[in-house]
Enzyme design. Structure first.
Site, PDB file in Angstrom:
ATOM      1  N   ASP A 221      -4.148   0.195  -7.048  1.00 59.21           N
ATOM      2  CA  ASP A 221      -5.133  -0.806  -6.648  1.00 59.21           C
ATOM      3  C   ASP A 221      -4.632  -1.621  -5.448  1.00 59.21           C
ATOM      4  OD1 ASP A 221      -7.652  -2.118  -7.658  1.00 59.21           O
ATOM      5  OD2 ASP A 221      -6.346  -3.873  -7.717  1.00 59.21           O
ATOM      6  N   GLU A 285      11.071  12.176 -10.050  1.00 58.43           N
ATOM      7  CA  GLU A 285      11.934  12.484 -11.199  1.00 58.43           C
ATOM      8  C   GLU A 285      11.142  13.244 -12.262  1.00 58.43           C
ATOM      9  OE1 GLU A 285      13.426   8.772 -12.699  1.00 58.43           O
ATOM     10  OE2 GLU A 285      14.121   8.153 -10.718  1.00 58.43           O
TER      11      GLU A 285
END
Ligand code: GLC
Length: 569
Positions: A221, A285
């Site tokens: 956002d 990751e």
């Protein structure tokens, strides 16, 4: 003429790791999608129960607008706890169940992350209020002393995107009038200070919290707003409406005028990119997770900075959303988008509707200016004609879904839902409405709970017939069960378009412009399919080929106004 636009996709169709490069992502606004508890507000269990209908529709992923703990002053974009579900929407277990069902159906799940500001009910903000000026607790937000003799004036002249000043003065713990805090949106949405390493650390943890729970990505956002110019200098938007005075979400710079306005000191600052590079390392990751920027930045060449290889994966293409139903303008924005995103090896995205804009089944037939975020109400000028809006919306969607890259759909557009224009004022909840004293209607008209069943209470939104925003009386024909299996319905058009898009791998294709149809026609080839969209008033002759999809009735071999067709040869 063949365009030399680079192919935006480097993935193979089987390339699972690049699913997002060609995905169609469906936005669920949880308050208004489906309500299992019957309290009038949608919830996670309601969504889970309806997920099979989204898999049947043929989308690849769902993006959920915020369902976190929140006082709901801005529909959940005011988060009080980033790592828990609001009881109105359910529990973390309900979220896990939703995710499992979605994944079993082959749907990815993207959640919303709201990093620019929290709710004023967030514990960090409460701690900040209870602490002294200059304390580490205050330093998570943007507290400043006021100007004027006793600090009774705001620190600068910034205005809130929702109207009114962007600063609110607090009462200090000892009862005296005190410092001011910045809120680019509602006063209940204090902005974080993203120069503070503690804020960064906390958001890394929030990312990991949801990544560990298996989410496939984040829609970020206000991804152009987190860094403000040091010293927070005054800023006056240009007279043409500009980024702060105009749109509710602050498109930067004014996308419609194309003016080369100065960059406001709170949007699109270079420092935001460092944050996304850091987040990208966290995402990498994990496997196949994505970041999507909600950044109202124009032109696409500038927005492309958000999706450089070490930053986000996608950014909403609001330049496309803001383009009127006009052949030359559509061709231009498609070209510039594909070139800009392709230039950084990112897919272009396409979007026509979301929870912040007038639904495109109404917007494309507006005949007066309607700045983004203002919304429309009964006395707004340029009221849309419903049939015209729907014809254009269907044609616009058929054009969008034929483009290479990734596309976003907003719940209810597959039903052809129009904006609700005549909501009773007393039911309106958008902070824009309150902060402008009703001068701007705001965004409630696109957030009305969607109709599933023509003859059920609340059109099947729930079993009790209650609805947090009143649903119009004339929505039965839009209900999903009124349209399912009905030839020519908007729902079947979406289903057919999504199936054909997949069958032809259009999302992985490219745009090869076709000439000779006149300026009001957008015509191109993508992966052996010929796509022709007629934005003009007169019918045009169809080229050779077998009709694979038509957004409206065809008149033998001619393509009527406001219609798009896909042809195979
Ligand atoms: C984004 C959201 C919008 C919200 C605003 C503040 O633009 O899409 O709904 O009001 O940010 O969080």
């Amino acid at each position: 003429m063949t365009s030399d636009i680079p192919d935006p996709s480097r993935a193979t169709p089987e390339g699972a790791s690049d699913w997002w490069r060609h995905a169609v992502i469906y936005q669920v606004y949880p308050r208004s999608f489906a309500d299992a508890t019957g309290d009038g507000v949608g919830d996670l269990r309601g969504i889970t129960a309806r997920l099979p209908s989204l898999a049947e529709l043929g989308v690849d992923a769902v993006w959920l607008s915020p369902f976190y703990v929140s006082p709901q002053n801005d529909g959940g974009y005011d988060v009080a706890d980033y790592c828990d579900v609001d009881p109105a929407f359910g529990t973390l277990d309900d979220f896990a169940a939703l995710e499992n069902v979605a994944h079993d159906l082959g749907l990815k799940v993207i959640v919303d992350l709201v990093p620019n500001h929290s709710s004023s009910e967030h514990v960090w903000f409460r701690e900040a209020l209870a602490s002294a000026p200059g304390s580490p607790e205050r330093a998570r937000y943007l507290f400043r002393d006021g100007s004027g003799p006793d600090g009774e004036l705001p620190p600068n002249n910034w205005q809130s995107v929702f109207g009114g000043p962007a600063w609110t003065r607090v009462t200090e713990p000892d009862g005296t009038p005190g410092q001011w805090y910045l809120h680019l949106f509602d006063s209940s949405q204090p902005d974080f200070d993203w120069r503070n390493p503690r804020v960064r650390e906390q958001f890394r943890d929030i990312l990991r919290f949801w990544l560990d729970r298996g989410v496939d990505g984040f829609r970020v956002d206000v991804a152009h707003g987190m860094i403000k110019v040091e010293g927070l200098p005054d800023y006056t938007p240009p007279a043409n409406g500009g980024s702060m005075g105009g749109g509710a979400v602050g498109l930067e710079p004014d996308i419609e005028s194309g003016a080369d306005d100065p960059t406001p000191p709170f949007w699109a600052q270079e420092g935001v990119h460092e944050i996304y590079r850091d987040w990208r390392l966290v995402l990498d990751e994990y496997d196949e997770r994505i970041l999507v920027a909600e950044a109202w930045v124009d032109p696409p060449a500038k927005l492309a900075r958000w999706v450089r290889p070490d930053e986000m994966h996608q950014a909403f293409n609001f330049a496309y959303l803001a383009t009127p139903w006009s052949g030359p303008e559509l061709r231009a924005v498609i070209d510039t988008s594909i070139a800009a995103f392709g230039g950084v090896d990112a897919p272009s995205t396409w979007v026509l509707s979301n929870h912040d804009v007038v639904r495109h089944a109404s917007r494309l037939a507006l005949t007066a200016e309607n700045p983004q975020g203002h919304g429309i109400g009964p006395d707004s000028p340029g009221q849309p004609v419903r049939e015209l809006g729907l014809a254009r919306a269907r044609a616009a969607t058929a054009l969008m879904l034929a483009l290479p890259g990734s596309a976003y759909l907003y719940q209810g557009e597959e039903l052809g839902l129009p904006e609700v224009i005549d909501l009773p004022d007393a039911s309106r909840l958008d902070p824009t409405w309150f902060r402008t004293n009703g001068e701007r209607y705001g965004r409630d008209g696109c957030r009305v709970p969607i109709p599933w069943e023509a003859d059920a209470p609340a059109y099947g939104f729930n079993a009790t017939g209650t609805s947090w925003l009143p649903q119009p009386d004339d929505w039965a024909p839009y209900a999903r069960d009124s349209q399912a299996g009905v030839d020519g319905s908007t729902l079947e058009l979406y289903r057919a378009a999504l199936a054909a898009r997949k069958a032809h791998d259009l999302g992985l294709g490219s745009v090869e412009w076709l000439d000779g149809f006149g300026e009001h026609v957008v015509a191109f080839r993508n992966r052996g399919l010929t796509v022709v969209a007629n934005t003009g008033e007169d019918a045009v002759d169809l080229p050779a080929g077998t009709v694979a999809l038509a957004s409206g009735p065809l008149d033998s071999r001619s393509l009527p106004a406001d219609t798009t067709v896909w042809l195979t040869s």
